[in-house]
Design a protein around this motif. Structure first.
Motif, PDB file in Angstrom:
ATOM      1  N   ALA A 124     -24.830  -6.406  -6.216  1.00 17.43           N
ATOM      2  CA  ALA A 124     -24.747  -5.242  -5.333  1.00 17.43           C
ATOM      3  C   ALA A 124     -24.846  -3.944  -6.125  1.00 17.43           C
ATOM      4  CB  ALA A 124     -23.440  -5.280  -4.537  1.00 17.43           C
ATOM      5  N   TRP A 125     -24.187  -3.892  -7.279  1.00 14.14           N
ATOM      6  CA  TRP A 125     -24.254  -2.700  -8.128  1.00 14.14           C
ATOM      7  C   TRP A 125     -25.688  -2.459  -8.597  1.00 14.14           C
ATOM      8  CZ3 TRP A 125     -21.978   1.616  -9.077  1.00 14.14           C
ATOM      9  CH2 TRP A 125     -22.158   2.292 -10.280  1.00 14.14           C
ATOM     10  N   GLU A 126     -26.408  -3.515  -8.957  1.00 10.63           N
ATOM     11  CA  GLU A 126     -27.791  -3.382  -9.388  1.00 10.63           C
ATOM     12  C   GLU A 126     -28.691  -2.947  -8.230  1.00 10.63           C
ATOM     13  OE1 GLU A 126     -29.047  -3.709 -12.446  1.00 10.63           O
ATOM     14  OE2 GLU A 126     -27.074  -4.110 -13.309  1.00 10.63           O
ATOM     15  N   ILE A 127     -28.481  -3.533  -7.053  1.00 10.18           N
ATOM     16  CA  ILE A 127     -29.311  -3.202  -5.895  1.00 10.18           C
ATOM     17  C   ILE A 127     -29.133  -1.743  -5.494  1.00 10.18           C
ATOM     18  CG2 ILE A 127     -29.599  -3.659  -3.421  1.00 10.18           C
ATOM     19  CD1 ILE A 127     -28.945  -6.609  -4.071  1.00 10.18           C
ATOM     20  N   VAL A 181     -31.073 -11.942   0.236  1.00 12.78           N
ATOM     21  CA  VAL A 181     -31.360 -12.999  -0.733  1.00 12.78           C
ATOM     22  C   VAL A 181     -31.063 -12.518  -2.148  1.00 12.78           C
ATOM     23  CG1 VAL A 181     -33.148 -14.486  -1.685  1.00 12.78           C
ATOM     24  CG2 VAL A 181     -33.085 -14.033   0.778  1.00 12.78           C
ATOM     25  N   THR A 182     -31.518 -11.306  -2.469  1.00  7.39           N
ATOM     26  CA  THR A 182     -31.326 -10.761  -3.815  1.00  7.39           C
ATOM     27  C   THR A 182     -29.847 -10.626  -4.162  1.00  7.39           C
ATOM     28  OG1 THR A 182     -33.387  -9.518  -3.519  1.00  7.39           O
ATOM     29  CG2 THR A 182     -31.987  -8.882  -5.367  1.00  7.39           C
ATOM     30  N   LEU A 183     -29.032 -10.320  -3.151  1.00  8.55           N
ATOM     31  CA  LEU A 183     -27.594 -10.150  -3.371  1.00  8.55           C
ATOM     32  C   LEU A 183     -26.952 -11.426  -3.911  1.00  8.55           C
ATOM     33  CD1 LEU A 183     -25.233  -8.106  -2.934  1.00  8.55           C
ATOM     34  CD2 LEU A 183     -24.885  -9.200  -0.717  1.00  8.55           C
ATOM     35  N   ARG A 192     -36.848  -5.543 -10.687  1.00 11.77           N
ATOM     36  CA  ARG A 192     -38.047  -6.379 -10.584  1.00 11.77           C
ATOM     37  C   ARG A 192     -38.236  -6.889  -9.155  1.00 11.77           C
ATOM     38  NH1 ARG A 192     -38.440 -12.378 -13.304  1.00 11.77           N
ATOM     39  NH2 ARG A 192     -39.921 -13.220 -11.809  1.00 11.77           N
ATOM     40  N   PHE A 193     -37.172  -7.390  -8.545  1.00 14.73           N
ATOM     41  CA  PHE A 193     -37.305  -8.000  -7.229  1.00 14.73           C
ATOM     42  C   PHE A 193     -37.677  -6.985  -6.148  1.00 14.73           C
ATOM     43  CE2 PHE A 193     -34.561 -12.079  -7.741  1.00 14.73           C
ATOM     44  CZ  PHE A 193     -35.424 -12.497  -8.731  1.00 14.73           C
ATOM     45  N   LEU A 194     -37.240  -5.737  -6.292  1.00 15.37           N
ATOM     46  CA  LEU A 194     -37.459  -4.741  -5.244  1.00 15.37           C
ATOM     47  C   LEU A 194     -38.724  -3.924  -5.439  1.00 15.37           C
ATOM     48  CD1 LEU A 194     -33.793  -3.505  -4.712  1.00 15.37           C
ATOM     49  CD2 LEU A 194     -35.112  -5.080  -3.298  1.00 15.37           C
ATOM     50  N   VAL A 195     -39.543  -4.271  -6.414  1.00 16.09           N
ATOM     51  CA  VAL A 195     -40.808  -3.549  -6.626  1.00 16.09           C
ATOM     52  C   VAL A 195     -41.697  -3.556  -5.377  1.00 16.09           C
ATOM     53  CG1 VAL A 195     -43.004  -3.688  -7.881  1.00 16.09           C
ATOM     54  CG2 VAL A 195     -40.862  -3.639  -9.129  1.00 16.09           C
ATOM     55  N   PRO A 196     -41.786  -4.641  -4.583  1.00 20.73           N
ATOM     56  CA  PRO A 196     -42.630  -4.582  -3.386  1.00 20.73           C
ATOM     57  C   PRO A 196     -42.273  -3.457  -2.421  1.00 20.73           C
ATOM     58  CG  PRO A 196     -42.059  -6.853  -3.859  1.00 20.73           C
ATOM     59  CD  PRO A 196     -41.234  -5.999  -4.786  1.00 20.73           C
ATOM     60  N   PHE A 197     -41.057  -2.925  -2.510  1.00 19.13           N
ATOM     61  CA  PHE A 197     -40.629  -1.881  -1.587  1.00 19.13           C
ATOM     62  C   PHE A 197     -40.741  -0.486  -2.205  1.00 19.13           C
ATOM     63  CE2 PHE A 197     -38.480  -5.831  -0.626  1.00 19.13           C
ATOM     64  CZ  PHE A 197     -38.791  -5.996   0.715  1.00 19.13           C
TER      65      PHE A 197
END
Length: 311
Positions: A124-127, A181-183, A192-197
Motif C-alpha cells: 500500500a505504501w508503494e502504491i 491485485v497489486t496490493l 513497474r506494475f502501474l506503468v500501464p496507467f
C-alpha cells in the motif's frame, strides 16, 4: 528488463480505449490477449465487465466475459497443469511452483495473517507513491526515504483527485481491480506494475494542476512551473543516467558471474545442489540444479529451504 510488460501495457491500454469508444468486440480481444501475456490481465477483463455493467451495457459485458473468461481460464489451467511431486519433495515442489503456479507459490510466500498484513501494508505504501513517482520524478529532494515518500504520497493524492475529476472511464474500473491485485502481490513493484496507467496519471496531474491554477492564481502557476521543470530534469537527465549506470553495473556483474559459474563447473560434482535465485542461469552455465529460495522471514523459513536442498 523488458520482459512481458511492454506488450501487456499495449494490449491493456488498447482494451480500455476501445471499450471507451464502444468497440467492445475488439476490447474483448485485447483484454483476452492481455491475460495471455500476463496473468494480472484478469484485472483488465474484470474491470471492463464492471464498467459495462455500471453503464447498463449488459450485452457488452456478456460479450467480454464470454470471450475472455474461457480463453483465459484455459490458459491458466494449461500453465498450472503440471505434475506436482509428493509433499516429501518440498524443495523441488517449491522451485516447480515458482514457474508454474502464481497462486500456489503465493501461498508458500504468505503462510499466515501477520505475513499477509505486513505484505499489504508495504505494498500500500508503494502504491500510494507510484503515481507521483511515475509522473513527477523529483531528483533534488533530500535523500530521506520518509521525506521522499511523504512528498510522493501527497502528490499522488492530488493526482488521484484529478483523476476523479476526469469523469467516468473504463480505465478507472480496471485500475480499481488492478490495484487490488497489486496490493496482495508477493513483492512491491508498484512503479513497474502501474506503468500501464501512466497516461491516466498524467491526465489526472494536468486536471489537478488546472484546478489549482484556477483557485490560487499566479503563485500556483509559479509552483507548478518549478515542479514541471524539476520533473523534466528528472525524466530527461537523471533517469537516463541511472539507466546507463544500471546497465554498466549489470555488465560488470555478468563478468563476475561468469567467473563464479566457471568455478562451480570445475570445482563441484555434477550431483551437488545449490540455492540460487537465478537457478535457470546456474543450470545453463554449469549443469548444476538449484533450489529457488523464498525470501526468508525467519530462521525457520531459512531452515526449511536448507532441508529441501537435496530434493
Amino acid at each position: 528488463a523488458v520482459l512481458s510488460d511492454i506488450p501487456f501495457m499495449a494490449l491493456a491500454v488498447w482494451a480500455v480505449v476501445l471499450a471507451h469508444r464502444q468497440v467492445w468486440r475488439a476490447a474483448a480481444l485485447c483484454s483476452t490477449a492481455a491475460v495471455a501475456t500476463r496473468s494480472i490481465g484478469w484485472a483488465v477483463v474484470v474491470g471492463l465487465v464492471a464498467a459495462a455493467v455500471w453503464s447498463r451495457a449488459w450485452r457488452q459485458a456478456a460479450a467480454v466475459a464470454a470471450l475472455a473468461v474461457p480463453v483465459a481460464a484455459a490458459g491458466w489451467w494449461w500453465a498450472s497443469a503440471r505434475q506436482i511431486p509428493p509433499d516429501g519433495l518440498a524443495g523441488y515442489r517449491q522451485t516447480l511452483l515458482f514457474y508454474t503456479s502464481y497462486a500456489s507459490f503465493w501461498r508458500l510466500s504468505v503462510p499466515d495473517l501477520p505475513a499477509l498484513g505486513s505484505l499489504a501494508a508495504g505494498n500500500a505504501w508503494e502504491i500510494l507513491q507510484a503515481p507521483a513517482a511515475l509522473c513527477l520524478p523529483l531528483p533534488h529532494l533530500p535523500d530521506n526515504v520518509y521525506l521522499q515518500g511523504g512528498v510522493a504520497v501527497v502528490l499522488s493524492l492530488a493526482i488521484g483527485w484529478g483523476m476523479v475529476r476526469l469523469g467516468r472511464h473504463p480505465v478507472q474500473f480496471v485500475l480499481l481491480f488492478y490495484v487490488g491485485v497489486t496490493l496482495l502481490w508477493n513483492y512491491p513493484l508498484a512503479n513497474r506494475f502501474l506503468v500501464p496507467f501512466l497516461p491516466l496519471f498524467w491526465l489526472g496531474a494536468l486536471r489537478a494542476a488546472e484546478a489549482l491554477r484556477a483557485r490560487a492564481g499566479r503563485p500556483a502557476v509559479a509552483m507548478l512551473a518549478l515542479l514541471a521543470l524539476e520533473a523534466a530534469y528528472g525524466y530527461f537527465w537523471v533517469l537516463p543516467g541511472q539507466l546507463s549506470a544500471m546497465a554498466a553495473g549489470r555488465s560488470a556483474l555478468a563478468a563476475e558471474k561468469a567467473q563464479a559459474y566457471q568455478w562451480i563447473a570445475t570445482r563441484t560434482a555434477p550431483a551437488e545442489r545449490f540455492i540460487a535465485y537465478e537457478d535457470v542461469s546456474l543450470y545453463l552455465h554449469t549443469g548444476r540444479q538449484a533450489l529457488r529460495p523464498l525470501a526468508p522471514r525467519s530462521p525457520a523459513r531459512l531452515e526449511r529451504d536448507l532441508q529441501g536442498l537435496a530434493d
